[in-house]
Design an enzyme around this catalytic site. Structure first.
Site, mmCIF file in Angstrom:
data_model
loop_
_atom_site.group_PDB
_atom_site.id
_atom_site.type_symbol
_atom_site.label_atom_id
_atom_site.label_comp_id
_atom_site.label_asym_id
_atom_site.label_seq_id
_atom_site.Cartn_x
_atom_site.Cartn_y
_atom_site.Cartn_z
ATOM 1 N N CYS A 182 0.150 4.756 -2.933
ATOM 2 C CA CYS A 182 0.680 5.995 -3.516
ATOM 3 C C CYS A 182 -0.197 7.194 -3.145
ATOM 4 O O CYS A 182 -1.391 7.039 -2.927
ATOM 5 C CB CYS A 182 0.708 5.894 -5.025
ATOM 6 S SG CYS A 182 1.643 4.488 -5.621
ATOM 7 N N ARG B 206 -0.085 6.478 4.450
ATOM 8 C CA ARG B 206 -0.631 5.522 3.483
ATOM 9 C C ARG B 206 0.417 4.501 3.041
ATOM 10 O O ARG B 206 0.083 3.499 2.428
ATOM 11 C CB ARG B 206 -1.159 6.272 2.265
ATOM 12 C CG ARG B 206 -2.306 7.212 2.596
ATOM 13 C CD ARG B 206 -2.682 8.036 1.397
ATOM 14 N NE ARG B 206 -3.133 7.199 0.313
ATOM 15 C CZ ARG B 206 -4.394 6.877 0.081
ATOM 16 N NH1 ARG B 206 -5.334 7.337 0.870
ATOM 17 N NH2 ARG B 206 -4.727 6.109 -0.929
ATOM 18 N N TRP C 171 4.450 3.908 -3.860
ATOM 19 C CA TRP C 171 4.568 2.597 -3.219
ATOM 20 C C TRP C 171 4.814 1.630 -4.366
ATOM 21 O O TRP C 171 3.947 1.422 -5.225
ATOM 22 C CB TRP C 171 3.262 2.292 -2.489
ATOM 23 C CG TRP C 171 3.253 1.059 -1.663
ATOM 24 C CD1 TRP C 171 3.741 0.911 -0.396
ATOM 25 C CD2 TRP C 171 2.695 -0.212 -2.017
ATOM 26 N NE1 TRP C 171 3.521 -0.367 0.046
ATOM 27 C CE2 TRP C 171 2.880 -1.089 -0.921
ATOM 28 C CE3 TRP C 171 2.053 -0.708 -3.152
ATOM 29 C CZ2 TRP C 171 2.452 -2.400 -0.933
ATOM 30 C CZ3 TRP C 171 1.625 -2.032 -3.166
ATOM 31 C CH2 TRP C 171 1.837 -2.861 -2.059
ATOM 32 N N ASN D 25 -1.519 7.369 -9.612
ATOM 33 C CA ASN D 25 -1.853 6.265 -8.700
ATOM 34 C C ASN D 25 -2.646 5.239 -9.502
ATOM 35 O O ASN D 25 -3.448 5.613 -10.350
ATOM 36 C CB ASN D 25 -2.762 6.751 -7.558
ATOM 37 C CG ASN D 25 -2.012 7.554 -6.534
ATOM 38 O OD1 ASN D 25 -0.807 7.749 -6.645
ATOM 39 N ND2 ASN D 25 -2.717 8.048 -5.540
ATOM 40 N N GLY D 26 -2.444 3.971 -9.210
ATOM 41 C CA GLY D 26 -3.182 2.934 -9.930
ATOM 42 C C GLY D 26 -2.235 2.116 -10.782
ATOM 43 O O GLY D 26 -1.009 2.186 -10.616
ATOM 44 N N GLU E 19 -7.645 -11.911 13.812
ATOM 45 C CA GLU E 19 -7.306 -10.486 13.845
ATOM 46 C C GLU E 19 -6.101 -10.229 14.759
ATOM 47 O O GLU E 19 -5.213 -9.438 14.429
ATOM 48 C CB GLU E 19 -8.541 -9.684 14.284
ATOM 49 C CG GLU E 19 -8.335 -8.185 14.463
ATOM 50 C CD GLU E 19 -7.887 -7.450 13.211
ATOM 51 O OE1 GLU E 19 -7.812 -8.046 12.128
ATOM 52 O OE2 GLU E 19 -7.571 -6.260 13.336
ATOM 53 N N GLU F 12 1.668 -7.848 11.218
ATOM 54 C CA GLU F 12 1.853 -6.711 10.313
ATOM 55 C C GLU F 12 2.692 -5.587 10.905
ATOM 56 O O GLU F 12 3.358 -4.873 10.164
ATOM 57 C CB GLU F 12 0.517 -6.184 9.787
ATOM 58 C CG GLU F 12 -0.357 -5.535 10.817
ATOM 59 C CD GLU F 12 -1.676 -5.057 10.225
ATOM 60 O OE1 GLU F 12 -1.719 -4.727 9.046
ATOM 61 O OE2 GLU F 12 -2.665 -5.008 10.979
ATOM 62 N N HIS G 273 -5.302 -30.834 15.142
ATOM 63 C CA HIS G 273 -5.292 -31.473 13.823
ATOM 64 C C HIS G 273 -4.044 -31.103 13.018
ATOM 65 O O HIS G 273 -4.061 -31.189 11.794
ATOM 66 C CB HIS G 273 -6.563 -31.102 13.052
ATOM 67 C CG HIS G 273 -7.802 -31.614 13.715
ATOM 68 N ND1 HIS G 273 -8.149 -32.941 13.728
ATOM 69 C CD2 HIS G 273 -8.753 -30.969 14.448
ATOM 70 C CE1 HIS G 273 -9.283 -33.103 14.409
ATOM 71 N NE2 HIS G 273 -9.650 -31.915 14.855
ATOM 72 N N LYS H 57 -1.785 1.886 3.591
ATOM 73 C CA LYS H 57 -3.044 2.042 4.317
ATOM 74 C C LYS H 57 -4.240 1.678 3.448
ATOM 75 O O LYS H 57 -5.188 1.068 3.907
ATOM 76 C CB LYS H 57 -3.169 3.477 4.826
ATOM 77 C CG LYS H 57 -4.441 3.756 5.617
ATOM 78 C CD LYS H 57 -4.474 2.975 6.911
ATOM 79 C CE LYS H 57 -5.772 3.154 7.672
ATOM 80 N NZ LYS H 57 -6.004 2.045 8.621
#
Ligand code: F6R
Length: 612
Positions: free
Chosen positions: A2, A27, A76, A102-103, A485, A492, A508, A607
């Site tokens: 957010c 973001r 978000w 936000n949060g 990575e 993504e 394996h 982000k």
């Protein structure tokens, strides 16, 4: 995640708010909204989707366009889907309070029930609306806006960065934070509040970073800061270190591509002034204050999330290999909850591009509370993690806008290398070996340039297999985290399923996946186990897999085994990840573009992940 923007000054607020929201788009978000005080009422415009949709909506609400004060938000979704009702700003049911948040308000359910028992009603499924109604409830009894925000914040558990408006006090914005960043930009007779400096930098470089449990009360052209216990605080005005140019595309199609290509420069910036070749010494100003403690440290724990966690895994190899000190890497989200053992002589290193990742921050606090020396490897200057560590090293990578981390990763690894050399030299490393490593590290930016020159060839190779839905990435030793990575980058941004593994683990179990045409990427530069990797390649070939190898320049032999080869220059094994990751970043980027994905704004991703 957010984003918050607030404006109070002499200019039309809407222009600054919308421009700020656009700068925060990177973001990640799924709805957006604006609120201003106009004609004695709080007027909002909000909608799901992109900022462009919000601009259309704003055109229907001319009153907002006239206001010189307002708040805005990109959401978000966490509590409730991305709908207009759930978008911020949230008005209290009596229309007196508007808030962007936000949060996460963790105790929102009991608070909501309490407010409902008082007759308050709710229009959304969000935790944030509970906070606007809570402030309104206290405001209704005290008639004091600032006091109402303060009292409400005392009732809240969880995290918040908020900006709040009150219908009855049209020249005032109240902002506050706990665990979610909030910055106030100070311009000429104007203030811009934002959750991220990129929304401010076009207007002013002068900022105040709010601390946890702190509020900013901005009245017209004056600001004061207090704690939520009403104790006045003094905050220094700091300078944002980057410029508007640094957050522009500069002719590249995407920020991710720009940032991949920036890596020679970002690593040069990261190394600048830190490799003292004449004295064969690494000098890191940010850790000088704890130098003695560091040398006595008996165990290092890296903690981080996602790509930064992969950098941590490489750090583990570097510290054990170059400094001969036990090191391990923990997912921050796991570390914080498993009551970790922190013995005397343990240092914890939090790695974070944003410096705001909630899990990493919590892990750092957990370690510090248990007595560990708390260190940070952080990009965002002045961020919460940077502030809460005992000492640390900044990346100096410049702002990273692309959601998929690239240049921050290589700078994280470069900083870890310098730290390992710093410790190794103080313990046992000879001047000669130290000099050789430092020279090899200084040569990395130039070597990256030669890898970047293969970009078109990498696109051609990827175009042959971009339609495949399952990929494997395999590497060993230092290149095992690089395999992880590479797989993360691909999944993504291109939504291809990819897995990274230590190459020898394939037999394996995962070998069962290999079938005709399945792309398998081997990170196979010159190293002690190169022959073993060739055997793994043979195993994949025998089952019809499509082999892409990352190999050391000059290795022609590998072409016999691989369908395609990306070359990296030779360098000491400890530095290989800085080179071998580059073709994998380009591979992921090209696959995403070929599949028509939105590279800089991948679905569902943010982000900076400031919630648990
Ligand atoms: C992946 C990516 C994420 C971040 C992770 C930690 O490309 O960017 O996995 O690495 O969310 O973020 P920071 O480094 O800001 O703590």
């Amino acid at each position: 995640m957010c984003g918050i923007v607030g404006y109070i000054g002499h200019r039309k607020a809407q222009d600054i708010l919308v421009e700020g929201l656009k700068r925060l788009e990177y973001r990640g978000y799924d709805s957006a909204g604006v609120c201003a005080v106009a004609d004695g009422a709080l007027v909002t415009a909000k909608c799901p989707g992109r900022i462009a949709n919000l601009e259309e909506r704003l055109a229907e609400v001319p009153a907002i366009g006239q206001a010189t004060l307002g708040i805005a938000h990109t959401r978000w979704a966490t509590h409730g889907s991305p709908t207009e009702a759930n978008a911020h700003p949230h008005l209290s049911d009596d229309g007196r309070i508007a808030l962007v948040h936000n949060g996460i308000i963790e105790n929102y359910l009991p608070l909501k029930q309490w407010l409902q028992s008082k007759g308050r009603t709710f229009a959304s499924q969000t935790d944030s609306e509970v906070l606007s109604n809570l402030i309104a409830e206290f405001y209704a009894s005290s008639g004091d806006f600032v006091e109402a925000v303060r009292t409400a914040l005392h009732e809240v558990t969880g995290t918040y960065g908020i900006a709040v408006l009150c219908r009855d006090e049209p020249d005032r914005i109240v902002a506050a934070r706990r665990g979610s960043p909030l910055i106030v930009g100070i311009g000429q007779d104007e203030y811009i509040i934002a959750s991220d400096a990129s929304a401010i930098v076009a207007h002013t470089a002068n900022v105040v970073y709010l601390h946890d449990n702190e509020m900013a009360v901005i009245d017209g052209d004056q600001m004061r800061t207090i704690t939520i216990d009403n104790v006045p605080t003094t905050r220094e005005v700091e300078l944002i270190e980057y410029s508007l140019e640094e957050i522009a595309l500069d002719g590249f199609d995407h920020f991710m591509l720009k940032e991949i290509f920036e890596q020679p420069q970002s690593i040069r910036d990261c190394l600048r002034g830190r490799l003292n070749m004449r004295e064969s010494r690494v000098q890191l100003g940010g850790i000088e204050s704890v130098a003695r403690e560091l040398v006595k440290t008996r165990r290092f724990i890296f903690t981080a999330c996602g790509t930064a966690w992969h950098a941590g895994l490489i750090g583990e190899f570097l510290f054990e290999d170059l400094a001969r000190i036990p090191a391990e890497t923990e997912y921050a989200s796991e570390f914080r909850y498993r009551n970790p053992i922190i013995e005397d002589g343990t240092a914890v290193i939090a790695i974070s591009q944003s410096g705001e990742t909630a899990d990493t921050l919590a892990a750092l606090r957990e370690a510090r509370d248990k007595g560990a020396l708390a260190l940070g490897i952080v990009n965002a200057v002045g961020s919460t993690i940077a502030r809460e560590t005992d000492a640390g090293v900044y990346l100096h990578a410049g702002p990273e806008i692309g959601v998929a981390s690239t240049k921050a990763f290589t700078c994280q690894v470069a900083v870890e290398t310098m730290l390992a050399l710093y410790l190794g030299r103080r313990k046992f490393m000879s001047q000669e070996i130290m000099t050789r490593f430092m020279e090899a590290l200084a040569a990395i930016p130039g070597q990256i340039e030669t890898v970047l020159a293969q970009s078109d060839m990498i696109r051609d190779v990827v175009s042959r297999v971009a339609d495949r839905e399952n990929w494997l990435f395999l590497g060993r030793g230092y290149n095992y985290p690089v395999a992880l990575e590479g797989a993360l980058k691909l999944k993504e941004i291109s939504y291809i399923h990819a897995e990274g593994l230590p190459a020898a683990e394939m037999k394996h179990g995962p070998i069962a996946l290999i079938h005709k045409g399945m792309p398998v990427v081997f990170i196979a530069p010159r190293c002690g186990v190169y022959d073993k990797i060739i055997s793994n390649i043979e195993e994949v070939r025998a089952r019809g897999g499509y082999v892409i190898a990352v190999a050391t320049e000059g290795n022609k032999e590998i072409r016999r085994y691989a369908d395609a080869v990306f070359y990296v220059p030779d360098c000491p094994q400890a530095l290989q990840p800085l080179l071998t990751v580059i073709p994998l970043q380009l591979l992921a980027y090209q696959a995403a573009v070929l599949r028509g994905c939105n590279v800089d704004k991948p679905r569902n991703l943010a982000k900076s992940v400031t919630v648990e």
